[in-house]
Scaffold this motif. Structure first.
Motif, PDB file in Angstrom:
ATOM      1  N   LEU A  50     -11.431   8.724  47.683  1.00 37.98           N
ATOM      2  CA  LEU A  50     -12.054   8.694  46.364  1.00 37.98           C
ATOM      3  C   LEU A  50     -12.540  10.051  45.896  1.00 37.98           C
ATOM      4  N   LEU A  51     -12.904  10.931  46.819  1.00 40.83           N
ATOM      5  CA  LEU A  51     -13.451  12.235  46.459  1.00 40.83           C
ATOM      6  C   LEU A  51     -12.916  13.286  47.427  1.00 40.83           C
ATOM      7  N   PRO A  52     -12.961  14.567  47.045  1.00 43.71           N
ATOM      8  CA  PRO A  52     -12.564  15.629  47.976  1.00 43.71           C
ATOM      9  C   PRO A  52     -13.483  15.624  49.197  1.00 43.71           C
ATOM     10  N   THR A  53     -12.970  16.095  50.313  1.00 39.88           N
ATOM     11  CA  THR A  53     -13.750  16.108  51.549  1.00 39.88           C
ATOM     12  C   THR A  53     -13.512  17.405  52.312  1.00 39.88           C
ATOM     13  N   GLU A  54     -14.414  17.690  53.254  1.00 43.97           N
ATOM     14  CA  GLU A  54     -14.218  18.768  54.218  1.00 43.97           C
ATOM     15  C   GLU A  54     -14.453  18.189  55.606  1.00 43.97           C
ATOM     16  N   THR A  55     -13.481  18.377  56.477  1.00 49.72           N
ATOM     17  CA  THR A  55     -13.507  17.752  57.795  1.00 49.72           C
ATOM     18  C   THR A  55     -14.462  18.466  58.748  1.00 49.72           C
ATOM     19  N   VAL A  56     -15.136  17.665  59.557  1.00 49.47           N
ATOM     20  CA  VAL A  56     -15.899  18.149  60.714  1.00 49.47           C
ATOM     21  C   VAL A  56     -15.084  17.716  61.932  1.00 49.47           C
ATOM     22  N   PRO A  57     -14.284  18.607  62.523  1.00 47.70           N
ATOM     23  CA  PRO A  57     -13.360  18.183  63.572  1.00 47.70           C
ATOM     24  C   PRO A  57     -14.080  17.643  64.801  1.00 47.70           C
ATOM     25  N   ARG A  58     -13.438  16.695  65.449  1.00 43.26           N
ATOM     26  CA  ARG A  58     -13.971  16.172  66.704  1.00 43.26           C
ATOM     27  C   ARG A  58     -13.963  17.265  67.761  1.00 43.26           C
ATOM     28  N   ALA A  59     -14.682  17.035  68.849  1.00 40.12           N
ATOM     29  CA  ALA A  59     -14.755  18.007  69.930  1.00 40.12           C
ATOM     30  C   ALA A  59     -13.394  18.185  70.593  1.00 40.12           C
ATOM     31  N   LYS A 128     -29.271  13.126  55.681  1.00 36.91           N
ATOM     32  CA  LYS A 128     -30.442  14.010  55.669  1.00 36.91           C
ATOM     33  C   LYS A 128     -30.910  14.346  57.085  1.00 36.91           C
ATOM     34  N   SER A 129     -30.844  13.383  57.980  1.00 36.53           N
ATOM     35  CA  SER A 129     -31.291  13.615  59.346  1.00 36.53           C
ATOM     36  C   SER A 129     -30.338  14.564  60.076  1.00 36.53           C
ATOM     37  N   VAL A 130     -29.051  14.497  59.743  1.00 42.06           N
ATOM     38  CA  VAL A 130     -28.081  15.451  60.293  1.00 42.06           C
ATOM     39  C   VAL A 130     -28.389  16.850  59.771  1.00 42.06           C
ATOM     40  N   THR A 131     -28.660  16.946  58.477  1.00 39.75           N
ATOM     41  CA  THR A 131     -29.016  18.238  57.892  1.00 39.75           C
ATOM     42  C   THR A 131     -30.249  18.814  58.567  1.00 39.75           C
ATOM     43  N   SER A 132     -31.230  17.976  58.842  1.00 39.46           N
ATOM     44  CA  SER A 132     -32.438  18.442  59.511  1.00 39.46           C
ATOM     45  C   SER A 132     -32.120  19.058  60.869  1.00 39.46           C
ATOM     46  N   ALA A 133     -31.280  18.388  61.655  1.00 40.70           N
ATOM     47  CA  ALA A 133     -30.917  18.924  62.968  1.00 40.70           C
ATOM     48  C   ALA A 133     -30.259  20.295  62.827  1.00 40.70           C
ATOM     49  N   LEU A 134     -29.386  20.437  61.826  1.00 39.50           N
ATOM     50  CA  LEU A 134     -28.705  21.714  61.619  1.00 39.50           C
ATOM     51  C   LEU A 134     -29.693  22.805  61.207  1.00 39.50           C
ATOM     52  N   LEU A 244     -21.615  23.356  55.286  1.00 42.50           N
ATOM     53  CA  LEU A 244     -22.246  22.347  56.137  1.00 42.50           C
ATOM     54  C   LEU A 244     -21.260  21.815  57.169  1.00 42.50           C
ATOM     55  N   ALA A 245     -20.023  21.575  56.744  1.00 46.61           N
ATOM     56  CA  ALA A 245     -19.021  21.031  57.663  1.00 46.61           C
ATOM     57  C   ALA A 245     -18.712  22.019  58.787  1.00 46.61           C
ATOM     58  N   GLN A 246     -18.570  23.277  58.452  1.00 48.14           N
ATOM     59  CA  GLN A 246     -18.266  24.285  59.475  1.00 48.14           C
ATOM     60  C   GLN A 246     -19.409  24.412  60.480  1.00 48.14           C
ATOM     61  N   TYR A 247     -20.622  24.474  59.973  1.00 45.74           N
ATOM     62  CA  TYR A 247     -21.770  24.646  60.868  1.00 45.74           C
ATOM     63  C   TYR A 247     -21.982  23.393  61.728  1.00 45.74           C
ATOM     64  N   ALA A 248     -21.797  22.224  61.120  1.00 45.43           N
ATOM     65  CA  ALA A 248     -21.935  20.980  61.889  1.00 45.43           C
ATOM     66  C   ALA A 248     -20.893  20.906  62.992  1.00 45.43           C
ATOM     67  N   ALA A 249     -19.676  21.337  62.710  1.00 43.05           N
ATOM     68  CA  ALA A 249     -18.615  21.311  63.721  1.00 43.05           C
ATOM     69  C   ALA A 249     -18.946  22.242  64.883  1.00 43.05           C
ATOM     70  N   GLU A 250     -19.395  23.453  64.559  1.00 46.60           N
ATOM     71  CA  GLU A 250     -19.643  24.468  65.587  1.00 46.60           C
ATOM     72  C   GLU A 250     -20.881  24.171  66.417  1.00 46.60           C
ATOM     73  N   PRO A 255     -20.648  20.401  70.366  1.00 51.59           N
ATOM     74  CA  PRO A 255     -21.506  20.329  71.548  1.00 51.59           C
ATOM     75  C   PRO A 255     -21.800  18.916  72.056  1.00 51.59           C
ATOM     76  N   ILE A 256     -21.872  17.909  71.181  1.00 46.85           N
ATOM     77  CA  ILE A 256     -22.153  16.558  71.679  1.00 46.85           C
ATOM     78  C   ILE A 256     -20.876  15.809  72.057  1.00 46.85           C
ATOM     79  N   GLY A 257     -19.724  16.474  71.936  1.00 51.60           N
ATOM     80  CA  GLY A 257     -18.473  15.848  72.355  1.00 51.60           C
ATOM     81  C   GLY A 257     -18.034  14.698  71.493  1.00 51.60           C
ATOM     82  N   ALA A 258     -18.170  14.840  70.169  1.00 55.30           N
ATOM     83  CA  ALA A 258     -17.774  13.762  69.254  1.00 55.30           C
ATOM     84  C   ALA A 258     -16.307  13.403  69.461  1.00 55.30           C
ATOM     85  N   GLU A 259     -15.993  12.112  69.463  1.00 56.63           N
ATOM     86  CA  GLU A 259     -14.633  11.668  69.736  1.00 56.63           C
ATOM     87  C   GLU A 259     -13.790  11.494  68.481  1.00 56.63           C
ATOM     88  N   SER A 260     -14.405  11.510  67.302  1.00 55.22           N
ATOM     89  CA  SER A 260     -13.672  11.331  66.049  1.00 55.22           C
ATOM     90  C   SER A 260     -14.061  12.418  65.058  1.00 55.22           C
TER      91      SER A 260
END
Length: 404
Positions: A50-59, A128-134, A244-250, A255-260
């Motif tokens: 529905l909208l443009p996106t930016e991927t946060v790649p899995r680990a 918002k809670s994800v943003t806080s962690a970052l 945000l996507a780049q920083y969240a990925a890195e 680091p938490i080993g996301a599977e998706s």
């Protein structure tokens, strides 16, 4: 016969006109329709269409999430009746559900019609809670100097606006003093002006943020506002030189080993921008990993991913106007607020991320329990559905905490 043909022709024209009017109505109201049953279950699992996106790649090497499946043996009381987990799912339109106890995935199910372990769910304000962690990571890195820095130091485009004055700390605690009520039913509410800008239906995201006015001295009054977190996301991007996507990925997803893969929804208009307060989409298991990270004081696999002191901030700010039950009449009395998390008070000082339409990330470090619940409520905000969910999750955590 001629009369019949004329009647048939007239009826056909009327039907065509009515159909065209119907199409126009649907087009004008498409956003509202996509957020209401029965379509919203599909919408909340297909935002990338529905909208443009930016991927946060899995680990590169996903971390295993140990499993010890067993049926959750608990009931909860609501509205004078004793209810079960199945009742909760049916009554609050659960789409995905996972429970982690003592580091193990003990229960997982997907009642939603379009749900499943690999499906990415729109988490709305749980973002918002994800943003806080970052932000906490960026502070530890030194990219953001201090929570006492003014937001406009990093975002000069906000000079002269209501956000020219509030600090990073004010934004984290939803105490910027800017903007109005977060009323999802009011078309002119700041959050809806923001969402129209994201959808390309009027103005830019920056114009929507700059359009609000100051109403209170920063740092003195709680006013939940997605615009506060939008500015916080811009501060983070400016400070780190990453999206945000780049920083969240890195710094988080890897680091938490996301599977998706996860992703952020972006605005349709240019410049594309993520909604730091409401556009993160992720799989339930990976949100369980994030919750487990927070329950373990920010550590994962021996690495301190989020500073322990930052996790502690999310369990209570120690400020009177943010204490449980002190947020004001517009907010449920079982919540306080701190650092982009809703606090639950009590001896265990649990906390939760929340998103509209029934998204929950419930974290109880003392009980060593994390619960993820995605939902498709009929409306954005429903105090009864929130109250019942909070009662059920409290009962679930209490039952697990009592286990030997």
């Amino acid at each position: 016969m001629v009369g019949d043909r004329k009647w048939a022709t007239g009826a056909g024209v009327a039907a065509a006109v009515a159909a065209a009017a119907g199409v126009r109505w649907v087009w004008r109201h498409q956003d509202e329709l996509m957020l209401r049953p029965p379509l919203n279950e599909w919408t909340f699992t297909h935002m990338s269409l529905l909208l443009p996106t930016e991927t946060v790649p899995r680990a590169a090497r996903p971390s295993p999430l140990p499993r010890a499946p067993r049926p959750p043996a608990f009931t909860y009381e609501w509205d004078g009746e004793r209810r079960t987990l199945a009742d909760l799912h049916a009554r609050t339109r659960t789409t995905g559900f996972a429970v982690v106890h003592r580091g193990r995935l003990v229960h997982e199910e997907y009642p939603g019609r379009f749900a499943g372990p690999d499906r990415r769910f729109q988490l709305f304000s749980l973002t918002k809670s994800v943003t806080s962690a970052l932000v906490g990571i960026a502070l530890e890195d030194g990219a953001i100097g201090s929570v006492d820095d003014k937001a406009v130091t990093y975002c000069p485009q906000l000079a002269g606006s209501a956000f020219d004055g509030p600090t990073v700390d004010d934004l984290l605690h939803m105490s910027s003093g800017a903007g109005g009520e977060e009323d999802y039913e009011d078309p002119d509410a700041p959050v809806n002006r923001l969402m129209r800008a994201v959808a390309g239906q009027g103005g830019t995201v920056l114009e929507a943020v700059r359009s609000v006015r100051p109403h209170t001295t920063p740092g003195t009054w709680f006013n939940y506002s997605t615009l506060d977190t939008q500015v916080l996301g811009w501060v983070l991007e400016a400070a780190t030189g990453r999206t945000l996507a780049q920083y969240a990925a890195e710094r988080l997803w890897g680091p938490i080993g996301a599977e998706s893969d996860a992703y952020y929804v972006l605005s349709r208009g240019l410049p594309r921008t993520a909604v730091g307060g409401g556009s993160f989409n992720a799989a339930v298991r990976d949100m369980a990993r994030f919750g487990l990270l927070m329950a373990r004081g920010g550590r994962w696999g021996g690495e301190q991913v989020v500073p322990a002191s930052w996790v502690e901030r999310g369990r209570g700010a120690g400020l009177p106007h943010l204490e449980t039950g002190a947020l004001g009449d517009r907010y449920p009395g079982h919540y306080g607020y701190a650092n982009q998390w809703w606090t639950l008070g009590g001896e265990r000082r649990a906390f939760t991320g929340l998103g509209i339409y029934g998204q929950f990330l419930w974290v109880d470090p003392e009980a060593d329990v994390v619960v993820v619940k995605t939902s498709a409520w009929p409306v954005a905000d429903d105090p009864a559905l929130d109250g019942e969910t909070a009662a059920a999750l409290t009962a679930l955590v209490d039952a697990l905490a009592a286990e030997a």
